[in-house]
Motif scaffolding. Structure first.
Motif, PDB file in Angstrom:
ATOM      1  N   VAL A   1       0.840  -1.177   0.000  1.00  0.00           N
ATOM      2  CA  VAL A   1       0.000   0.000   0.000  1.00  0.00           C
ATOM      3  C   VAL A   1       0.882   1.236   0.000  1.00  0.00           C
ATOM      4  CG1 VAL A   1      -0.219   0.016   2.538  1.00  0.00           C
ATOM      5  CG2 VAL A   1      -1.936   1.145   1.136  1.00  0.00           C
ATOM      6  N   GLN A   2       0.496   2.232  -0.773  1.00  0.00           N
ATOM      7  CA  GLN A   2       1.211   3.503  -0.799  1.00  0.00           C
ATOM      8  C   GLN A   2       0.354   4.566  -0.139  1.00  0.00           C
ATOM      9  OE1 GLN A   2       2.109   3.899  -5.035  1.00  0.00           O
ATOM     10  NE2 GLN A   2       4.226   3.301  -4.606  1.00  0.00           N
ATOM     11  N   LEU A   3       1.010   5.430   0.642  1.00  0.00           N
ATOM     12  CA  LEU A   3       0.289   6.405   1.442  1.00  0.00           C
ATOM     13  C   LEU A   3       0.757   7.815   1.123  1.00  0.00           C
ATOM     14  CD1 LEU A   3       0.669   4.507   4.848  1.00  0.00           C
ATOM     15  CD2 LEU A   3      -1.276   4.413   3.269  1.00  0.00           C
ATOM     16  N   GLN A   4      -0.183   8.754   1.131  1.00  0.00           N
ATOM     17  CA  GLN A   4       0.139  10.150   0.888  1.00  0.00           C
ATOM     18  C   GLN A   4      -0.664  11.015   1.849  1.00  0.00           C
ATOM     19  OE1 GLN A   4       2.425  11.683  -1.373  1.00  0.00           O
ATOM     20  NE2 GLN A   4       1.905  13.349   0.034  1.00  0.00           N
ATOM     21  N   ALA A   5       0.047  11.690   2.738  1.00  0.00           N
ATOM     22  CA  ALA A   5      -0.607  12.560   3.718  1.00  0.00           C
ATOM     23  C   ALA A   5      -0.683  13.983   3.188  1.00  0.00           C
ATOM     24  CB  ALA A   5       0.159  12.524   5.034  1.00  0.00           C
ATOM     25  N   CYS A  21      -5.022  11.167   4.784  1.00  0.00           N
ATOM     26  CA  CYS A  21      -4.051  10.253   4.201  1.00  0.00           C
ATOM     27  C   CYS A  21      -4.776   9.398   3.167  1.00  0.00           C
ATOM     28  CB  CYS A  21      -3.446   9.370   5.284  1.00  0.00           C
ATOM     29  SG  CYS A  21      -2.268   8.153   4.689  1.00  0.00           S
ATOM     30  N   ALA A  22      -4.317   9.476   1.942  1.00  0.00           N
ATOM     31  CA  ALA A  22      -4.904   8.689   0.859  1.00  0.00           C
ATOM     32  C   ALA A  22      -4.037   7.469   0.604  1.00  0.00           C
ATOM     33  CB  ALA A  22      -5.003   9.534  -0.397  1.00  0.00           C
ATOM     34  N   ALA A  23      -4.674   6.329   0.480  1.00  0.00           N
ATOM     35  CA  ALA A  23      -3.956   5.076   0.274  1.00  0.00           C
ATOM     36  C   ALA A  23      -4.303   4.467  -1.070  1.00  0.00           C
ATOM     37  CB  ALA A  23      -4.299   4.092   1.390  1.00  0.00           C
ATOM     38  N   SER A  24      -3.313   3.858  -1.667  1.00  0.00           N
ATOM     39  CA  SER A  24      -3.552   3.137  -2.908  1.00  0.00           C
ATOM     40  C   SER A  24      -3.792   1.677  -2.594  1.00  0.00           C
ATOM     41  CB  SER A  24      -2.348   3.277  -3.830  1.00  0.00           C
ATOM     42  OG  SER A  24      -1.224   2.656  -3.239  1.00  0.00           O
ATOM     43  N   GLY A  25      -4.312   0.943  -3.537  1.00  0.00           N
ATOM     44  CA  GLY A  25      -4.484  -0.491  -3.353  1.00  0.00           C
ATOM     45  C   GLY A  25      -5.893  -0.882  -2.981  1.00  0.00           C
ATOM     46  N   ALA A  96       0.623   5.874   8.605  1.00  0.00           N
ATOM     47  CA  ALA A  96       1.281   4.581   8.457  1.00  0.00           C
ATOM     48  C   ALA A  96       0.247   3.461   8.469  1.00  0.00           C
ATOM     49  CB  ALA A  96       2.286   4.376   9.587  1.00  0.00           C
ATOM     50  N   ALA A  97       0.635   2.330   7.916  1.00  0.00           N
ATOM     51  CA  ALA A  97      -0.258   1.184   7.843  1.00  0.00           C
ATOM     52  C   ALA A  97       0.467  -0.076   8.266  1.00  0.00           C
ATOM     53  CB  ALA A  97      -0.783   1.017   6.410  1.00  0.00           C
ATOM     54  N   LYS A  98      -0.272  -0.972   8.877  1.00  0.00           N
ATOM     55  CA  LYS A  98       0.304  -2.278   9.182  1.00  0.00           C
ATOM     56  C   LYS A  98      -0.760  -3.353   9.009  1.00  0.00           C
ATOM     57  CE  LYS A  98      -0.424  -2.478  14.206  1.00  0.00           C
ATOM     58  NZ  LYS A  98       0.235  -2.836  15.496  1.00  0.00           N
ATOM     59  N   ARG A  99      -0.279  -4.513   8.647  1.00  0.00           N
ATOM     60  CA  ARG A  99      -1.181  -5.648   8.519  1.00  0.00           C
ATOM     61  C   ARG A  99      -1.661  -6.063   9.897  1.00  0.00           C
ATOM     62  NH1 ARG A  99      -1.065  -7.629   3.385  1.00  0.00           N
ATOM     63  NH2 ARG A  99       0.709  -6.994   2.091  1.00  0.00           N
ATOM     64  N   ALA A 100      -2.811  -6.683   9.941  1.00  0.00           N
ATOM     65  CA  ALA A 100      -3.444  -6.994  11.215  1.00  0.00           C
ATOM     66  C   ALA A 100      -2.565  -7.844  12.127  1.00  0.00           C
ATOM     67  CB  ALA A 100      -4.776  -7.686  10.960  1.00  0.00           C
ATOM     68  N   MET A 101      -1.804  -8.759  11.562  1.00  0.00           N
ATOM     69  CA  MET A 101      -1.004  -9.667  12.386  1.00  0.00           C
ATOM     70  C   MET A 101       0.410  -9.158  12.617  1.00  0.00           C
ATOM     71  SD  MET A 101      -3.276 -11.729  13.081  1.00  0.00           S
ATOM     72  CE  MET A 101      -2.317 -12.899  14.018  1.00  0.00           C
ATOM     73  N   GLY A 106       4.597  -1.216   8.646  1.00  0.00           N
ATOM     74  CA  GLY A 106       5.547  -1.463   7.564  1.00  0.00           C
ATOM     75  C   GLY A 106       5.425  -0.517   6.394  1.00  0.00           C
ATOM     76  N   TYR A 107       4.404   0.329   6.411  1.00  0.00           N
ATOM     77  CA  TYR A 107       4.161   1.233   5.290  1.00  0.00           C
ATOM     78  C   TYR A 107       3.990   2.652   5.817  1.00  0.00           C
ATOM     79  CZ  TYR A 107       3.077  -3.293   3.276  1.00  0.00           C
ATOM     80  OH  TYR A 107       3.142  -4.606   2.890  1.00  0.00           O
ATOM     81  N   TRP A 108       4.740   3.553   5.219  1.00  0.00           N
ATOM     82  CA  TRP A 108       4.740   4.941   5.683  1.00  0.00           C
ATOM     83  C   TRP A 108       4.568   5.883   4.511  1.00  0.00           C
ATOM     84  CZ3 TRP A 108       5.236   6.256  10.862  1.00  0.00           C
ATOM     85  CH2 TRP A 108       5.542   5.198  11.721  1.00  0.00           C
TER      86      TRP A 108
END
Length: 118
Positions: A1-5, A21-25, A96-101, A106-108
């Motif tokens: 995922v790509q993020l843009q604040a 924050c806009a996310a792709s994917g 930022a984003a992270k997978r549930a587990m 991992g994504y900023w």
């Protein structure tokens, strides 16, 4: 995922700003999202987080009652409404984003500057 604040800027003490924050994917709704900030000369710190469904949120003590995190999974966005801003809220804000587990984010995205002037 790509993020843009976006949404940062200069505001007076006591004012409000809304960061977005806009996310792709196509899997945005599966990620836990968070906002962090890095004040001048300091380490990056946690601000707020929101669960994949939006049903659970958590805040740093320093922003509780003033900031609100929200998300719109249909639009792939996560927002941070900041009210009653203080000079100590001045920082570069990151989403930022992270997978549930996962235990780490991992994504900023690139940061957006928030400056609160007295």
């Amino acid at each position: 995922v790509q993020l843009q604040a976006s949404g940062g800027g200069l505001v007076q003490t006591g004012g409000s700003l809304r960061l977005s924050c806009a996310a792709s994917g196509r899997t945005f709704s599966t990620y836990i999202m968070g906002w962090f900030r890095q004040p001048p000369g300091k380490e990056r710190e946690f601000v707020a987080t929101i669960s994949w469904s939006g049903g659970s949120t958590n805040y740093a003590d320093s922003v509780k009652g003033r900031f609100t995190i929200s998300r719109d999974n249909a639009k792939n966005t996560v927002d941070l409404q900041m009210n009653s801003l203080k000079s100590e809220d001045t920082a570069v804000y990151y989403c930022a984003a992270k997978r549930a587990m996962s235990t780490t984010y991992g994504y900023w995205g690139r940061g957006t500057q928030v400056t609160v002037s007295s």
